[in-house]
Scaffold this active site. Sequence first.
Site, PDB file in Angstrom:
ATOM      1  N   VAL A 156       2.950   2.149  -5.244  1.00 47.65           N
ATOM      2  CA  VAL A 156       2.758   1.920  -3.639  1.00 47.65           C
ATOM      3  C   VAL A 156       1.972   2.989  -3.098  1.00 47.65           C
ATOM      4  CG1 VAL A 156       4.014   1.451  -1.528  1.00 47.65           C
ATOM      5  CG2 VAL A 156       4.972   0.465  -3.695  1.00 47.65           C
ATOM      6  N   ALA A 165       2.897  14.924  -1.866  1.00 46.23           N
ATOM      7  CA  ALA A 165       3.986  15.542  -2.781  1.00 46.23           C
ATOM      8  C   ALA A 165       4.136  14.765  -3.715  1.00 46.23           C
ATOM      9  CB  ALA A 165       5.362  15.778  -1.980  1.00 46.23           C
ATOM     10  N   VAL A 208      12.002  -4.467   2.685  1.00 51.68           N
ATOM     11  CA  VAL A 208      12.491  -5.684   2.563  1.00 51.68           C
ATOM     12  C   VAL A 208      11.446  -6.790   2.345  1.00 51.68           C
ATOM     13  CG1 VAL A 208      14.132  -7.664   3.125  1.00 51.68           C
ATOM     14  CG2 VAL A 208      14.644  -5.350   3.673  1.00 51.68           C
ATOM     15  N   ILE A 255       5.874  -9.236   3.103  1.00 53.44           N
ATOM     16  CA  ILE A 255       6.369 -10.477   4.033  1.00 53.44           C
ATOM     17  C   ILE A 255       6.731  -9.624   5.378  1.00 53.44           C
ATOM     18  CG2 ILE A 255       7.864 -12.242   4.582  1.00 53.44           C
ATOM     19  CD1 ILE A 255       8.373 -12.359   1.564  1.00 53.44           C
ATOM     20  N   GLY A 288       5.756  -6.471 -17.090  1.00 55.87           N
ATOM     21  CA  GLY A 288       5.620  -5.699 -16.497  1.00 55.87           C
ATOM     22  C   GLY A 288       6.575  -5.850 -14.940  1.00 55.87           C
ATOM     23  N   ASP A 341      19.581  -4.228  -5.737  1.00 59.23           N
ATOM     24  CA  ASP A 341      18.478  -4.093  -4.891  1.00 59.23           C
ATOM     25  C   ASP A 341      18.606  -5.216  -3.943  1.00 59.23           C
ATOM     26  OD1 ASP A 341      15.344  -3.514  -4.779  1.00 59.23           O
ATOM     27  OD2 ASP A 341      15.430  -5.616  -4.888  1.00 59.23           O
ATOM     28  N   LYS A 357      18.791  -5.002   0.385  1.00 56.51           N
ATOM     29  CA  LYS A 357      18.001  -5.505   1.287  1.00 56.51           C
ATOM     30  C   LYS A 357      18.906  -6.376   2.243  1.00 56.51           C
ATOM     31  CE  LYS A 357      14.078  -5.504  -1.905  1.00 56.51           C
ATOM     32  NZ  LYS A 357      13.723  -6.254  -3.102  1.00 56.51           N
TER      33      LYS A 357
HETATM   34  N1  HSE Z   1      12.603  -4.525  -8.208  1.00 56.33           N
HETATM   35  C1  HSE Z   1      11.970  -5.123  -7.212  1.00 56.33           C
HETATM   36  C2  HSE Z   1      12.040  -6.714  -7.079  1.00 56.33           C
HETATM   37  C3  HSE Z   1      10.804  -4.527  -6.318  1.00 56.33           C
HETATM   38  O1  HSE Z   1      11.894  -7.014  -8.409  1.00 56.33           O
HETATM   39  O2  HSE Z   1      11.844  -7.456  -6.236  1.00 56.33           O
HETATM   40  C4  HSE Z   1      10.650  -4.842  -4.853  1.00 56.33           C
HETATM   41  O3  HSE Z   1      11.788  -4.148  -4.119  1.00 56.33           O
END
Ligand code: HSE
Length: 336
Positions: A18, A47, A135, A139, A190, A204, A208
Amino acid sequence: MNAAITTLNMGMLGCGVVGSNVARLLQEDSGDFAARSGATLKLSKVAVKNLNAKRDYVPSEILTADANSVVTDPNIQIVIEVMGGIEPARELILTAIKNGKSIITANKALLAMHGAELFDAADKNGVDLYYEAAVGGAIPILRPMRESIVGDHVHRVMGIVNGTTNYILTKMDEEGSAFADVLKEAQALGFAEADPTADIEGHDAAAKAAILAGLAFHTRVSSSDVYCEGISKLTARDVAVARDMNHVIKLLAIAELTADNRVSVRVHPTLVSRQHPLASVRNAFNAVFVEAESAGELMFYGRGAGGAPTASAVLGDLIAVARNKARGVGCCADQK
Ligand code: HSE
């Protein structure tokens, strides 16, 4: 738009997928950003862990291994945090805030765990804390929740907010494949991390969900408040049975008001009718479906991950913060 009236120096914590896209876009589009924000945006310190890695868009003289020197640098006004993880990101952001710097972060895990502490610190110090990239990647969902529909009453938010699991579920549905086989394929391509636990076990998505719920219901929700169940136990047979019922299984992040006016937030595999708009969200795409009293149903769809899409959201925040600074206004983008 306005001609550039000032220069804003920015520091960045981390320069992975990113961060390197943020640096690239800042270099390629610097004239546009100055015209749109009213300020020249200058990346002046970055950094990183490895000073020797080759980086196309970051001159080596602005690299440092000392992240603390970025958040305490008196010449830096804005800090972009794209390093991820809880510590030292939390400590560094708090130090930056105490030093009067506005923050842009993509760190959903940190916000879902320590959002209250960070938002309070930003409020107290009169700096911006923006996090659109946390999040749904590219989007625009957090700003619409915070601004566009803030005058409405949201009843429910349902999101496909994890691209890895949506990719796996799409392949299981369309090709009849087993979970473990698609996970291996996703890792080879990937899409999935080498350690996919946070994705496949729903952590994850839960982070969110906490952020979305806080904005939707004007409260604070932490990841520990979210019921969380991932997709690792789903079998090809579960998916086939759903298909026979004309449904698809999606990992949904759901935040809703209960009958007794409490906020329920959960992440789990959910049967979704093939007629529902969320059923058509395939592969690694994300979507957030919002039900509000006056607006009715809204759906926000797009790329939820990846360097360039996530950088797009970071740059939107950056220009918003720069506009605030150029116009001498400030606002903490609190969840409430
Ligand atoms: N690992 C997360 C996903 C990346 O697959 O959506 C984005 O937060």
